[in-house]
Motif scaffolding. Structure first.
Motif, PDB file in Angstrom:
ATOM      1  N   SER A 165      16.515 -38.273  14.844  1.00 26.98           N
ATOM      2  CA  SER A 165      15.268 -38.898  15.304  1.00 26.98           C
ATOM      3  C   SER A 165      14.108 -37.913  15.232  1.00 26.98           C
ATOM      4  O   SER A 165      13.483 -37.565  16.242  1.00 26.98           O
ATOM      5  CB  SER A 165      15.447 -39.423  16.730  1.00 26.98           C
ATOM      6  OG  SER A 165      16.464 -40.401  16.768  1.00 26.98           O
ATOM      7  N   ARG A 183      17.198 -44.100  17.034  1.00 29.64           N
ATOM      8  CA  ARG A 183      16.053 -44.609  16.280  1.00 29.64           C
ATOM      9  C   ARG A 183      16.471 -45.122  14.902  1.00 29.64           C
ATOM     10  O   ARG A 183      16.049 -46.196  14.475  1.00 29.64           O
ATOM     11  CB  ARG A 183      14.986 -43.528  16.121  1.00 29.64           C
ATOM     12  CG  ARG A 183      13.729 -44.049  15.439  1.00 29.64           C
ATOM     13  CD  ARG A 183      12.848 -42.925  14.930  1.00 29.64           C
ATOM     14  NE  ARG A 183      12.353 -42.065  15.984  1.00 29.64           N
ATOM     15  CZ  ARG A 183      11.605 -40.988  15.767  1.00 29.64           C
ATOM     16  NH1 ARG A 183      11.278 -40.655  14.527  1.00 29.64           N
ATOM     17  NH2 ARG A 183      11.183 -40.232  16.761  1.00 29.64           N
ATOM     18  N   HIS A 184      17.269 -44.347  14.180  1.00 28.03           N
ATOM     19  CA  HIS A 184      17.650 -44.707  12.817  1.00 28.03           C
ATOM     20  C   HIS A 184      19.091 -45.213  12.792  1.00 28.03           C
ATOM     21  O   HIS A 184      20.028 -44.441  13.000  1.00 28.03           O
ATOM     22  CB  HIS A 184      17.506 -43.500  11.895  1.00 28.03           C
ATOM     23  CG  HIS A 184      16.114 -42.944  11.851  1.00 28.03           C
ATOM     24  ND1 HIS A 184      15.049 -43.653  11.340  1.00 28.03           N
ATOM     25  CD2 HIS A 184      15.605 -41.757  12.266  1.00 28.03           C
ATOM     26  CE1 HIS A 184      13.955 -42.926  11.437  1.00 28.03           C
ATOM     27  NE2 HIS A 184      14.254 -41.776  11.997  1.00 28.03           N
ATOM     28  N   ASN A 234       6.114 -39.870   6.168  1.00 29.47           N
ATOM     29  CA  ASN A 234       6.793 -40.551   7.267  1.00 29.47           C
ATOM     30  C   ASN A 234       5.875 -41.286   8.229  1.00 29.47           C
ATOM     31  O   ASN A 234       6.315 -42.235   8.888  1.00 29.47           O
ATOM     32  CB  ASN A 234       7.619 -39.530   8.072  1.00 29.47           C
ATOM     33  CG  ASN A 234       8.719 -38.910   7.234  1.00 29.47           C
ATOM     34  OD1 ASN A 234       9.348 -39.573   6.424  1.00 29.47           O
ATOM     35  ND2 ASN A 234       8.965 -37.621   7.430  1.00 29.47           N
ATOM     36  N   GLU A 272      21.142 -45.872  10.487  1.00 25.30           N
ATOM     37  CA  GLU A 272      22.057 -45.278   9.517  1.00 25.30           C
ATOM     38  C   GLU A 272      22.487 -43.877   9.918  1.00 25.30           C
ATOM     39  O   GLU A 272      23.357 -43.282   9.278  1.00 25.30           O
ATOM     40  CB  GLU A 272      21.405 -45.244   8.136  1.00 25.30           C
ATOM     41  CG  GLU A 272      20.351 -44.170   7.936  1.00 25.30           C
ATOM     42  CD  GLU A 272      19.030 -44.438   8.645  1.00 25.30           C
ATOM     43  OE1 GLU A 272      18.151 -43.550   8.626  1.00 25.30           O
ATOM     44  OE2 GLU A 272      18.869 -45.552   9.192  1.00 25.30           O
TER      45      GLU A 272
END
Length: 779
Positions: free
Chosen positions: A264, A257-258, A591, A260
């Motif tokens: 997740s 998902r991310h 978030n 960097e």
């Protein structure tokens, strides 16, 4: 002459087996691609450089594996040897033709030979270590406490024996090559080129050249047959995650998902239809046949389907799961495994035409159904097993053990609703599987389409919809917590028009406003901010539940209603910086509200208070030995800190609360065995706080027992959900004879006792120890 015949036979056998293995492997890989495409679209290709960097870091650094240090070391060596020693397989093919064969260009380049021997031995030693670990932690001795409970052992044994066999063959070939070189007087037959195998080859150097050549051909053939047999087995068993993760993990990590590299967790992903988030403001435009959530395996995204096939069944998620640890039927590993098996079983059905599916379903029904005897292998061109699999509900009552169902539904409702969404499974998974999103998506379908959810949630939803809080309290009571404070709490909309002149909006939260124990934390935070000269205001009855329990129980409609309402209010009053005491409120505001147009800088009260202490705006100086007359907790003595899941794992806020505790005079922090990223859930998340815990033992008791075992005088928390669960657990344990003097306190209350000056007017006696809500780091 006889040797020549054997050599030809070896070449033929190796060639035929290799052709079969490669053909089957390629076909299975193509099947994987086709099956993953059955899932819903999702965009996961942004920031390719960041994704590649994360992949390299996680794979070569084994950053997720490192939580089990020696297992990680052994696995890293085995993993690297798998890729690095591929050239030894190429060499083995050449040795069938010419036992003296070496790789072109590389030849006897000694650094390459050193690496080959180092990782050849490393593969042998590493896999032996992993075999020992698997046997020491085998369910035969540990039962359900084994992380390997439910794993497919024959598959693991095949992989382990293949690696061991290949490693032994590599070492043996190196020893034979050394002996052959010595027998033929080669200059390179020295310890420089055979640093770790010369001692094995030396005793063989007296054998004849033809004998050594024959042994090289035989061992090279054995190495090839082991490798190709493994390839055939995994090609015929696409659900063999313990083998396929060697290939799929790279893709699963890259498509995380991310980009960097963040875990997740945090925000739950919005409901998507056709790859696009559903616009709840124009929901009437949505196709009436659109699936809201996941009701069939093909409703998962392609990334979700990739997740399931990537699972290596290592059981790290199971080992950390609070539901599994308290004897509930939910094992994140088994949930993923069951979804994987269903995906592969039903794939031929999904890939068949609509007419064939209808005809096959009718044929199955007319033949007596799935349990009928004498069913043919295929029904209208579709494997009968796939037709039967397609009739199983994704979520429904199961047959046999709900963790490993024999039939009925794929996922039992008790499995689905046991999850606290604590994120321990996602945090521990070395291949970045996103368990929580899968569970929430299945809950959404059950809630929005099937109206099938635990009965206790009906009251929760009604209270949230009608009263804006889980307890069903009147909104006019939201400011009761501020009564009798010796300073005013400005309310936006009543005392001021906007937050332009204020440092922070203090988001009190439902627990902080209505739950008696949490009110004391709210008052403590307000007094500390006032003492530090931080200006803040509250929304009063303009505040409503953030929607966290609604979203995590699958009621996305209700979450969207609450979220859009709150975002509208926050934007109207000009909120930019928000401080919260609830970890769940923090996670949602920080978030998830950006998904509905709310962009705010959100900070948890432990973060802000820690910052104020560092800046000397709050100075803890007093060291009371007991709670003061205000009810604020003593700072003296030993304390153990419980990490709220939605503050710690979901948002990586571990240091600020501990730094704040460390700044208190006379306090000794004693950590529980499970703390930080391995912290154990209190049992309240995922809307479980409003559901009765009917299965197994109570999660909050398990955590309370661990806290009491530290011998600490106080259990410090940073979330009102945790405060309720742990204080209830403590009450029960004290009724059974546990130490009466132990108390559950919020970090803010401990700080308040330490900074209050002797001449300061004491606040309301109601301000006792508490557990407010924790929020993630905004730094």
């Amino acid at each position: 002459m006889s040797f020549g015949v054997l050599q030809v036979l070896a070449i033929v056998v190796a060639g035929l087996v290799t052709l079969a293995a490669v053909a089957l492997f390629v076909r299975t890989v193509a099947g994987f691609v086709a099956q993953f495409r059955l899932g819903q679209p999702e965009q996961r290709t942004d920031e390719p450089l960041a994704r590649t960097s994360t992949l390299v870091r996680e794979v070569l650094g084994h950053t997720r594996m490192a939580r089990k240090r020696w297992v990680a070391v052994a696995h890293w060596v085995v993993m690297v040897s798998f890729g690095l020693l591929f050239l030894t397989l190429v060499t083995a093919y050449g040795q069938l033709i010419d036992p003296h064969f070496v790789l072109p260009l590389i030849g006897h380049f000694w650094p390459y030979e050193w690496a080959t021997e180092l990782f050849g031995w490393g593969a042998v030693i590493g896999i032996v270590a992993l075999i020992v670990v698997r046997q020491r932690e085998h369910p035969r001795t540990l039962g359900r406490r084994s992380r390997f409970w439910g794993s497919t052992f024959w598959q693991a044994y095949v992989v382990e024996l293949v690696i061991l066999g290949v490693g032994v063959c590599i070492v043996a070939l190196r020893a034979l090559e050394y002996a052959l070189g010595r027998a033929t007087g080669e200059e390179w037959a020295s310890a420089l080129h055979f640093p770790l195998t010369a001692w094995l080859g030396a005793p063989l150097a007296g054998a004849s050249t033809s004998t050594l050549e024959g042994w090289i051909v035989a061992v090279a053939l054995l190495k090839i047959l082991i490798s190709m047999a493994w390839m055939i087995i995994i090609a015929r068993t696409p659900t063999m995650g313990v083998a396929w993760h060697r290939f799929l993990a790279f893709f699963n990590i890259w498509f995380r998902r991310h980009p960097e590299g963040a875990t997740s967790l945090g925000a739950v992903q919005p409901i998507r239809v056709g790859g696009e988030p559903v616009d709840f403001e124009n929901i009437e435009e949505l196709d009436e046949d659109a699936a809201l959530g996941v009701g069939k395996v093909e409703d998962f995204t392609w990334k979700g389907l990739l997740d399931f096939s990537t699972c290596t069944e290592c059981g790290r998620c199971q080992e950390q799961c609070p539901a599994w640890h308290t004897d509930k039927p939910l094992s994140p590993k088994m949930l993923v495994k069951n979804l994987r098996d269903q995906h592969h079983a039903v794939a031929p059905w999904l890939q068949a035409g609509e007419e064939h599916r209808e005809a096959a379903a009718k044929a199955l029904e007319s033949a007596g159904g799935p349990g009928a005897e004498g069913l043919p292998e295929q029904l209208h061109g579709i494997p009968t097993t796939a037709v039967i699999a397609a009739q199983r509900p994704l979520v429904g009552e199961t047959e046999g053990d709900p963790t490993v169902p024999d039939g009925g539904g794929v996922i039992d409702p008790d499995v689905l609703w046991s999850c606290t969404t604590c994120g321990a499974c996602v945090e521990q998974c070395p291949v970045d599987i996103e368990h929580v999103d899968a569970i929430v998506d299945m809950r959404r379908y059950q809630n929005l389409i099937e109206s099938a959810f635990p009965s206790e949630l009906g009251g929760l939803f009604k209270n949230l919809e009608n009263k804006g809080n889980p307890w069903g309290m009147n909104a006019r009571l939201r400011m009761d917590w501020a009564k009798d404070l010796d300073f005013d709490i400005p309310v936006v909309g009543e005392d001021l028009e906007s937050l332009a002149e204020m440092d922070y909006l203090f988001w009190v939260g439902c627990a902080g406003a209505f739950e008696d124990r949490a009110k004391k934390t709210t008052r403590a935070v307000a007094e500390l901010l006032h003492t530090a000269g931080v200006s803040f205001a509250v929304l009063g009855d303009g505040e409503s539940c953030t929607g966290d329990p609604a979203r995590r129980s699958g009621n996305e409609f209700l979450f969207q209603m609450l979220a859009m309402q709150n975002v509208e209010v926050l934007n109207e009053v000009g909120a930019t910086k928000v401080v919260v005491t609830c970890a769940h409120c923090f996670n949602t505001l920080k978030n998830e509200y950006p998904q509905v147009g709310g962009q705010f800088e959100v900070v948890h009260h432990t973060q802000l208070l820690n910052r104020l202490v560092r800046e000397k705006r709050l100075t803890p100086v007093s060291r009371p030995d007991t709670a003061d007359s205000s009810g604020a907790a003593s700072t003296a003595g030993s304390v153990t800190y419980h990490d709220p899941c939605y503050l710690g794992r979901h948002n990586q806020v571990y240091a600020p609360p501990r730094e704040l505790i460390g700044a208190l005079p006379g306090v000794q922090l004693t950590e529980m065995p499970r703390h930080g990223e391995k912290s154990f859930c209190c049992g309240a998340g995922g809307a479980r706080m409003w559901m009765e815990e009917k299965l197994g033992t109570r999660i909050n008791l398990n955590r309370t027992e661990e806290a009491l075992a530290t011998g600490a005088d106080r259990i410090a928390i940073g979330c009102p959900f945790c405060r309720v669960m742990l204080s209830d657990g403590l009450t029960q344990k004290q009724a059974e004879g546990a130490r009466e003097e132990v108390e559950v306190v919020d970090v803010a209350q401990m700080l308040l006792a330490a900074v209050r000056r002797a001449d300061q007017e004491q606040p309301d006696p109601n301000q006792e120890d508490d557990a407010p809500v924790a929020a993630p780091d905004a730094r």
